[in-house]
Structure formats: structure tokens, C-alpha cells
Design a protein around this motif. Structure first.
Motif, short mmCIF file in Angstrom:
data_model
loop_
_atom_site.label_atom_id
_atom_site.label_comp_id
_atom_site.label_asym_id
_atom_site.label_seq_id
_atom_site.Cartn_x
_atom_site.Cartn_y
_atom_site.Cartn_z
N LEU A 185 0.69 -1.29 -0.15
CA LEU A 185 -0.01 -0.14 0.00
C LEU A 185 0.92 1.28 -0.01
O LEU A 185 0.55 2.40 -0.54
N ALA A 186 2.04 1.11 0.55
CA ALA A 186 2.90 2.57 0.88
C ALA A 186 3.69 2.43 -0.51
O ALA A 186 4.07 3.68 -0.80
N LEU A 187 4.15 1.42 -1.09
CA LEU A 187 4.91 1.48 -2.40
C LEU A 187 4.41 1.38 -3.64
O LEU A 187 4.89 2.26 -4.46
N SER A 188 3.21 0.79 -3.65
CA SER A 188 2.66 0.77 -5.25
C SER A 188 1.57 1.53 -5.20
O SER A 188 0.83 2.18 -4.47
N SER A 189 1.08 1.98 -6.66
CA SER A 189 0.21 2.90 -6.89
C SER A 189 -0.85 2.35 -7.80
O SER A 189 -1.84 2.95 -8.24
N ASP A 190 -0.80 1.15 -8.09
CA ASP A 190 -1.55 0.28 -9.05
C ASP A 190 -2.85 -0.01 -8.07
O ASP A 190 -2.99 -0.47 -6.91
N PRO A 191 -4.32 0.39 -8.69
CA PRO A 191 -5.37 0.04 -8.12
C PRO A 191 -5.65 -1.52 -7.68
O PRO A 191 -6.06 -1.73 -6.59
N ASP A 241 -6.44 7.28 3.61
CA ASP A 241 -7.36 8.35 3.07
C ASP A 241 -6.92 9.21 2.06
O ASP A 241 -7.50 9.58 1.25
N LYS A 242 -5.35 9.29 2.10
CA LYS A 242 -4.87 10.13 1.10
C LYS A 242 -4.39 9.68 -0.24
O LYS A 242 -4.99 10.38 -1.51
N ASP A 243 -3.96 8.30 -0.11
CA ASP A 243 -3.65 7.80 -1.48
C ASP A 243 -4.42 6.94 -2.37
O ASP A 243 -4.46 6.56 -3.52
#
Length: 600
Positions: free
Chosen positions: A209-215, A251-253
Motif C-alpha cells: 500500500l505504501a510503495l505501489s500505486s496500482d489500483p 485516506d490520502k492515497d
């Protein structure tokens, strides 16, 4: 599969002529056939669990792990993935009996390491994606569902860390989905995990959750955390509290990515756990602080009252001992100062007496000898100073070179020991390879067996026709046997004499070389560490002897042919000089001298 078939399969697999690809194909076909036949067997046949136990106890599964760990180049990755899947299937449901501890603690971790290593190799090849997916989900996932204790081993494995560090989103998503499938299939999987393993799995999900940005990766990670929360409940509370700021990160990302319902549920869970933990922690901290302070104050008071008398007596004893020690130190210092003063006074008085005696002696000397006497005194003083200085300098040089000389000597001793051992080994090797002693019958070279039999027959016919009237055939055979023994002993003595002559020649050559080095050695006043090493090492003498022999051979090639004969134009005197020079190794200097008017 019966015991005979297993032994036959193991024998084929241990065949050295079988290459790696053939061994893998044989293992794949044999395991697939055995599992299919066990699945189709009726109740009276061999069960699947019994078959897997036989495969483990016979060592076939160990050969599968060895094949998976092979570092040789593999071309058929599909066969390797199939072998990994079959190996994991064979490890599920095994009943090792008395070998249970070795099976669970040693064999299963080795199987998991081999499968993860294969998965890492498949991950680095784009054309092997289907095999990688099969290995992770069907092999690793199935083995983890049955053997829960391997989860900690997988999460701390270096191969699994390499798979996690891959930048490919599909690989990361596959790993998360594998854990979700395991937790969904086996409801008791998370409850059987230890706190450390659960924390590692939770750390992996939150790390994605902290490293990846893929949904897709974010949604899978959130589903995994919610699944863990639903199954673990109270056990997950202290683990979630260790990840501060998780609610703000979510909540932010990750808001507005298509899974807001799951996201809101996870945020509410984290915040509720934080509020409960803060209230509980504050109340518990106050109560604990009060209890600790009360216990500590009562302990200090009791200890102070109990140890008051002992502290006073200890303080007095230490003070008296300290004062007595200081008084003794003052006495010792006063005696040392008085002794130093007496020594100084006596030295000064002795020096004054010496100078007075020297002045009286100078007064007794004639005036013309005073200057020469003073010069002699100065010269002796200079000699004494120089001798002390040279001695100090040589001792310093010796101390600096002593360590180097000791190390050089130790290396030479070690080299001599190794050389001695190698020479002994070579002598024993040559003696073992030496041909046996010749038989009593000494025949001619080039004779065939048929020709030798024919000659022997002719000799026997001749002896039968022309019999000796003095010696019987038995005595002839005995005499022939004795002659052969004498001949063999004489040949052996000759060989021993040759070895002794060679050893004597080697010793003479070594002696001559050492004499040459001593003759050309520099004086001791100019000897350096390099010169000392050359004298301590035998390689220098060997090198010098070889150089002298090479120079002598070159000079002999330049001489005319008549100088190489035994006699020269000078007569027997020159031959005698040459023999003496050859015997003494170059130390003899030939010449003529006159004795009583005659040349000798």
C-alpha cells in the motif's frame, strides 16, 4: 507403486550417464503416473498417502529437490514447473512416521526453497509467465495450505524477497492473491500462524500500500488486511497499532480508486483500534506508574534503614584504610628521595676524587707528554662512546630484522616439510607403479609365446637325447634356479649402488655450491636482509649451482674437440689438474711451482 518399482526408479535416477533433462523427464512421468494410478485405485489398493510416504522414505522426493536445485542450464522450463508441482503434491498428506521431525524441519523447508528459487528464475523470463503463475499458486500455495508452519520460512526467505522486489505489478498482484487464496481456502491458516509470521504478512500487505500505486494491488492488499482482521480479530489489534499513520495513508492515497467501501471499512477499523488503545493505554499507564512508584519508594526506605549501620562502619573502615595507605605512600616516597640524594652525593664525591687524582697524575707527568696523554684519553672515550653507539644500533637493527628472519625461517621449514612429504609421496607412487621383478626365465625380446614354447621343446628334446652322465636333470634345474637368484641379487645390489652414487653426487654438488656461496659471500658489516635470506634459503644455492653448470656447459661447447679428450697436449699434468678441479668443484687453482730447482 511397489517397493521394487521404487528401487528401480531410484537406480535409474542415480545413473551417471543420465543427463539433467532426461532425469527431469523421468521424474515427471514417473510421479504423474504414480499419482494418477493411486487416485484411481479402489479402497483395497495402495492409498495416496501411503504412496507419498513411500516416495519420501525411498529418497525419490529428495532426488526431485536435487533436480530442482540444479544450477545447470535448463531449456524446458515447463517440465521444471511440472516437476515442482508434482513434488509439492507428493509432500501434501505424507505420513513419515518416526521421521516426522526431519520431514517437517529439514525436508519441507528444502522443498520450499527449491520451488521459490525456480519461481525466481521463471519470473526473470517473460516467456515463462504461465509457468511462474502455476508455480506460485499451484505449488507454493498448495504446500502452504497443508503445511502452515512453512509460512514464516517463506516470508523470511531470500528467494521470496527477490520476488517481492520485482517492479512488475503482475508479480506483486500474484503474490497478494496467493495469500488471499490460502487464507480463504484454509480458515485455520491465520489462526495457526505465530505472531511473528502474522506481522510479516501484515507488513507485506501494508508495504505494498505504501510503495505501489496500482489500483489492483491496493485493492488486493486491503482485502487481505480485512480478511486477516475478520479471522484474527483481537490478535490483530496490537499488530495494527504498530503501523502509525496507516489511516492517513489510506485516506490520502487510495480514496476514489474503485474500492471505497472496503477502504472505509479498513479506515474505521484502524481508527477504532487506535481510540481503544489510547484510552486503555492511558488508564493502564497511570495505574502502572502509581504501583511502580509506591513499590520503589517503599523498597528504598526499607533498604536505607536496614543498611544505615553497615554503611557507617564501611565508611569508617574505608577512611582508615585510605589514611593508612596515604601514610605508607608518604614514607616510601621520603625513603626514595633520601636514597636518591645519598646516591647523588656519593656520585659527586667519587667524581670529585677522580678529578683530583687525575689532576695529581697530570702534575706528575712531564709537560711534553700532557698533550699526548689528553689525546689518548679523548681517543679512548671516543672508542667507548662509539662502541656503545654501534652496539645500540646493531641491537636496534637486530630487533627490527628478528621478526623477519623468524618468519623467513618458519616459511623455509614449512616449505622443506612440504617438499619432504611430496618427495615421499612421489617415491611411494613410483614404487607402486614400478614393474615387478623379472622372472627367472630371461627370454629374448620379440619372441612370441608359440616361438618360446617351440624353443623350450627343442631344448628339452636336446637334453633328453644328450643326457649328462655327471649331473642329473633335477640338479640342473636346481643349479639354474640358484644362478637366477644370484643374478637377481646382483642386479638389485647394482641398483642400490647406483642410488647411493646418485645420493653421494647430490651431496657433493650441494657441498660445492655452499662452498662457492661462502667464498663469494660479502663481509658481515655490509650484509643486508636480502643476503641473509639467500643464505637461509636452499633455492639460492641451487640457482647458483645451476648457473655455474650452465656456464661450464657453454664454455665446453666453445672448446676445440681435442680439449674434450682424456689427454691434452700438455701431458698428464694437465689431466691431473682437470681431475682435481672437477673433484673439488672449481676450488683448485692449477699451476706449477719450483721445488729444489725442479718444476712440480
Amino acid at each position: 507403486m511397489e517397493e521394487e518399482e521404487l528401487q528401480e526408479l531410484k537406480r535409474k535416477l542415480e545413473d551417471e550417464d543420465l543427463d539433467q533433462e532426461q532425469r527431469i523427464n523421468l521424474l515427471t512421468s514417473s510421479l504423474s503416473k504414480a499419482l494418477n494410478s493411486a487416485a484411481l485405485q479402489p479402497d483395497g489398493g495402495v492409498s495416496s498417502s501411503l504412496l507419498k510416504s513411500r516416495l519420501y522414505l525411498s529418497g525419490v522426493l529428495s532426488l526431485c529437490v536435487t533436480a530442482l536445485n540444479s544450477r545447470k542450464l535448463q531449456n524446458d522450463w515447463s517440465a521444471m514447473a511440472t516437476l515442482a508441482h508434482l513434488t509439492c503434491c507428493c509432500c501434501v498428506g505424507v505420513e513419515p512416521g518416526r521421521h516426522s521431525e526431519a520431514f517437517h524441519r529439514l525436508f519441507l523447508p528444502s522443498v520450499m526453497d527449491a520451488v521459490l528459487s525456480l519461481a525466481g528464475q521463471l519470473m526473470r523470463r517473460s516467456e515463462c509467465w504461465s509457468q511462474f503463475r502455476k508455480t506460485m499458486k499451484d505449488s507454493v500455495g498448495r504446500l502452504l495450505e497443508d503445511q502452515t508452519h512453512l509460512s514464516s520460512h517463506v516470508l523470511s526467505s531470500a528467494h521470496y524477497e527477490q520476488i517481492q522486489m520485482c517492479d512488475d505489478v503482475a508479480v506483486t498482484l500474484l503474490c497478494i492473491q496467493m495469500w488471499i487464496q490460502i487464507c480463504s481456502t484454509n480458515r485455520n491458516f491465520l489462526s495457526e500462524l505465530s505472531d511473528d509470521s502474522t506481522l510479516l504478512l501484515l507488513n507485506e500487505a501494508i508495504g505494498q500500500l505504501a510503495l505501489s500505486s496500482d489500483p489492483a494491488v491496493g485493492g488486493a492488499s486491503i482485502r487481505l488486511i480485512l480478511l486477516m482482521a475478520s479471522q484474527l480479530r483481537l490478535r490483530l489489534r496490537p499488530l495494527l497499532l504498530s503501523f502509525r499513520g496507516l489511516d492517513s495513508l489510506l485516506d490520502k492515497d487510495w480514496r476514489g480508486r474503485g474500492f471505497d467501501q472496503d477502504l472505509e471499512q479498513l479506515i474505521a477499523l484502524v481508527q477504532s483500534e487506535q481510540r481503544m488503545s489510547q484510552s486503555e493505554v492511558s488508564t493502564e499507564h497511570v495505574r502502572a506508574a502509581c504501583v511502580v512508584q509506591a513499590a520503589w519508594r517503599s523498597y528504598q526506605t526499607r533498604r536505607r534503614v536496614k543498611s544505615l549501620n553497615r554503611a557507617v562502619s564501611t565508611l569508617q573502615r574505608r577512611y582508615r584504610a585510605r589514611r593508612r595507605q596515604q601514610q605508607q605512600q608518604r614514607e616510601v616516597q621520603r625513603w626514595q628521595e633520601e636514597l636518591s640524594y645519598q646516591v647523588f652525593v656519593r656520585r659527586q664525591q667519587a667524581r670529585r676524587r677522580f678529578h683530583q687524582k687525575q689532576r695529581r697524575l697530570l702534575q706528575l707527568l712531564p709537560p711534553d707528554q700532557v698533550a699526548s696523554y689528553l689525546q689518548e684519553v679523548e681517543r679512548r672515550a671516543a672508542v667507548v662512546i662509539q662502541s656503545f653507539w654501534r652496539g645500540f644500533r646493531e641491537r636496534q637493527r637486530y630487533n627490527t630484522q628478528r621478526h623477519t628472519l623468524i618468519e623467513t625461517h618458519n616459511r623455509q621449514q614449512a616449505a622443506m616439510t612440504l617438499q619432504r612429504a611430496v618427495r615421499r609421496f612421489l617415491e611411494e607412487h613410483r614404487a607402486a607403479k614400478a614393474p615387478p621383478t623379472a622372472a627367472f626365465w630371461i627370454g629374448q625380446e620379440g619372441l612370441t609365446d608359440s616361438r618360446r614354447a617351440e624353443l623350450k621343446r627343442q631344448v628339452e628334446e636336446h637334453i633328453a637325447v644328450n643326457r649328462s652322465s655327471c649331473v642329473s636333470p633335477q640338479q640342473c634345474q636346481l643349479l639354474h634356479h640358484q644362478v637366477q637368484l644370484l643374478l637377481q641379487s646382483e642386479l638389485q645390489r647394482r641398483l642400490d649402488r647406483m642410488k647411493e652414487d646418485q645420493h653421494l653426487e647430490a651431496l657433493m654438488a650441494h657441498t660445492h655450491t655452499q662452498l662457492d656461496l661462502l667464498r663469494d659471500a660479502p663481509p658481515l658489516s655490509v650484509v643486508t636482509a636480502t643476503d641473509a635470506d639467500s643464505f637461509l634459503s636452499p633455492s639460492g644455492s641451487v640457482t647458483a649451482r645451476g648457473r655455474d653448470a650452465h656456464n661450464a656447459a657453454l664454455q665446453a661447447e666453445r672448446l676445440p674437440w681435442w680439449r674434450t679428450l682424456g689427454w691434452t697436449d700438455g701431458g698428464p699434468a694437465h689431466q691431473q689438474e682437470a681431475e682435481l678441479e672437477a673433484e673439488l668443484g672449481g676450488l683448485y687453482v692449477g699451476g706449477v711451482r719450483e721445488v729444489d730447482g725442479a718444476k712440480r
